[in-house]
Design a protein around this motif. Structure first.
Motif, PDB file in Angstrom:
ATOM      1  N   SER A  23       8.252  16.478  -0.790  1.00  0.00           N
ATOM      2  CA  SER A  23       6.792  16.095  -1.042  1.00  0.00           C
ATOM      3  C   SER A  23       6.534  14.581  -1.340  1.00  0.00           C
ATOM      4  O   SER A  23       6.698  14.567  -2.553  1.00  0.00           O
ATOM      5  N   SER A  24       6.168  13.802  -0.674  1.00  0.00           N
ATOM      6  CA  SER A  24       5.964  12.435  -1.127  1.00  0.00           C
ATOM      7  C   SER A  24       4.670  12.328  -1.807  1.00  0.00           C
ATOM      8  O   SER A  24       4.493  11.594  -2.923  1.00  0.00           O
ATOM      9  N   THR A  25       3.652  12.907  -1.433  1.00  0.00           N
ATOM     10  CA  THR A  25       2.400  13.040  -2.272  1.00  0.00           C
ATOM     11  C   THR A  25       2.631  13.941  -3.371  1.00  0.00           C
ATOM     12  O   THR A  25       1.931  13.203  -4.442  1.00  0.00           O
ATOM     13  N   GLY A  26       3.381  14.705  -3.606  1.00  0.00           N
ATOM     14  CA  GLY A  26       3.489  15.297  -4.858  1.00  0.00           C
ATOM     15  C   GLY A  26       4.246  14.461  -5.804  1.00  0.00           C
ATOM     16  O   GLY A  26       4.036  14.292  -7.058  1.00  0.00           O
ATOM     17  N   HIS A  27       5.351  13.829  -5.300  1.00  0.00           N
ATOM     18  CA  HIS A  27       6.021  12.929  -6.214  1.00  0.00           C
ATOM     19  C   HIS A  27       5.121  11.670  -6.687  1.00  0.00           C
ATOM     20  O   HIS A  27       5.199  11.296  -7.790  1.00  0.00           O
ATOM     21  N   LEU A  28       4.294  11.051  -5.797  1.00  0.00           N
ATOM     22  CA  LEU A  28       3.194  10.006  -6.174  1.00  0.00           C
ATOM     23  C   LEU A  28       2.315  10.514  -7.226  1.00  0.00           C
ATOM     24  O   LEU A  28       1.804   9.886  -8.197  1.00  0.00           O
ATOM     25  N   ILE A  29       1.766  11.940  -7.158  1.00  0.00           N
ATOM     26  CA  ILE A  29       1.153  12.558  -8.022  1.00  0.00           C
ATOM     27  C   ILE A  29       1.556  12.515  -9.357  1.00  0.00           C
ATOM     28  O   ILE A  29       1.258  12.311 -10.496  1.00  0.00           O
ATOM     29  N   LEU A  30       2.973  13.004  -9.377  1.00  0.00           N
ATOM     30  CA  LEU A  30       3.654  13.022 -10.679  1.00  0.00           C
ATOM     31  C   LEU A  30       3.990  11.722 -11.225  1.00  0.00           C
ATOM     32  O   LEU A  30       4.129  11.690 -12.452  1.00  0.00           O
ATOM     33  N   ALA A  31       4.378  10.712 -10.389  1.00  0.00           N
ATOM     34  CA  ALA A  31       4.268   9.428 -10.711  1.00  0.00           C
ATOM     35  C   ALA A  31       3.307   9.045 -11.703  1.00  0.00           C
ATOM     36  O   ALA A  31       3.227   8.215 -12.673  1.00  0.00           O
ATOM     37  N   SER A  32       2.039   9.411 -11.143  1.00  0.00           N
ATOM     38  CA  SER A  32       0.884   8.886 -11.864  1.00  0.00           C
ATOM     39  C   SER A  32       0.816   9.686 -13.117  1.00  0.00           C
ATOM     40  O   SER A  32       0.361   8.931 -14.189  1.00  0.00           O
TER      41      SER A  32
END
Length: 269
Positions: A23-32
């Motif tokens: 999950s790329s979107t999930g990783h970007l959300i967690l990075a946020s």
């Protein structure tokens, strides 16, 4: 953290995770959440740089796409079935995505949802790996239409952040009798219309903000695009090799460990 460093970091995250079942979107959300930056400010950036990763697929598989284009000009049945399968698999996500767009945006604000989806998805991958027999359908054009429709609807599960678009389509294809390499490549190719549609929708929705210079500027988006492109070029070749030799279990365990660690951190802070 400076904007340039964040741009490079997010470009790397996108390039690494777009085609892996994590999950790329999930990783970007967690990075946020983990880095503490304003997710709204980076929203358009996170969507558009996905095109950098998509371009990597076009470059890596240019011979396949050229053969399909040439075949379409000759009205070749194999090329026609190839394009038909991609378009048919794309349609469920296009229709459902437009209908549920507001609800999806609400889910995108929840890092906890991402963590739970990562963990559950990891166990789902392990289950499928151990119970589903190796399929015999080889070649994107050879996937029967009913199975293509099924894969298209399974891809819609990725609208839940953390599920992973590539993971859903690959494992869905495996469950429907498609062999590993073809399942992975079909997921790569299906990402092209899916991500183009998502990016176009996001750009139209945020056109006034972009025109006014809000959020990350075009220069920053260009840098993130290039970083995501270069990283994805390297990752896709590695991923196909890993899947062919070792299957998807390493990515399942990564999801479980990463999701659990992030969930503990979010609940403890």
């Amino acid at each position: 953290m400076t904007d340039l460093l964040t741009i490079i970091l997010l470009g790397i995250v996108e390039g690494v995770t777009e085609f892996l079942p994590v999950s790329s979107t999930g990783h970007l959300i967690l990075a946020s959440a983990l880095l503490g930056y304003d997710s709204a400010y980076w929203e358009v950036f996170n969507i558009v740089i996905q095109l950098g990763a998509i371009l990597a697929i076009v470059v890596l598989y240019w011979r396949t796409f050229w053969a399909v284009i040439s075949g379409l000009m000759r009205v070749d049945p194999v090329s026609i079935r190839f394009v038909r399968n991609l378009l048919v698999a794309f349609l469920p996500a296009a229709v459902i995505g437009l209908a549920l767009h507001k609800y999806i945006e609400a889910l995108l604000a929840s890092p906890v949802t991402v963590c739970v989806a990562l963990i559950v998805g990891g166990f789902a991958i392990l289950f499928i790996e151990r119970t589903v027999k190796e399929g015999d359908i080889a070649g994107v054009a050879d996937i029967p239409l009913p199975k293509v429709i099924g894969i298209g609807f399974i891809q819609c599960l990725a609208m839940i952040p953390g599920v992973s678009r590539s993971g859903a389509t690959i494992l869905g294809a495996l469950s429907l009798g498609v062999e590993r390499r073809t399942a992975a490549e079909f997921s790569f190719f299906l990402a092209i219309p899916t991500m183009l549609g998502a990016t176009a929708l996001e750009l139209v929705k945020n056109r006034h903000e972009l025109a006014a210079g809000g959020g990350v500027g075009f220069g920053g988006i260009a840098i993130g695009f290039v970083v995501a492109f270069i990283v994805a070029l390297l990752v896709v070749r590695w991923f196909v090799g890993i899947v062919t030799k070792r299957g998807f279990s390493p990515f399942a365990w990564y999801r479980i460990v990463a999701g659990s660690a992030a969930l503990v951190w979010l609940l403890a802070r």
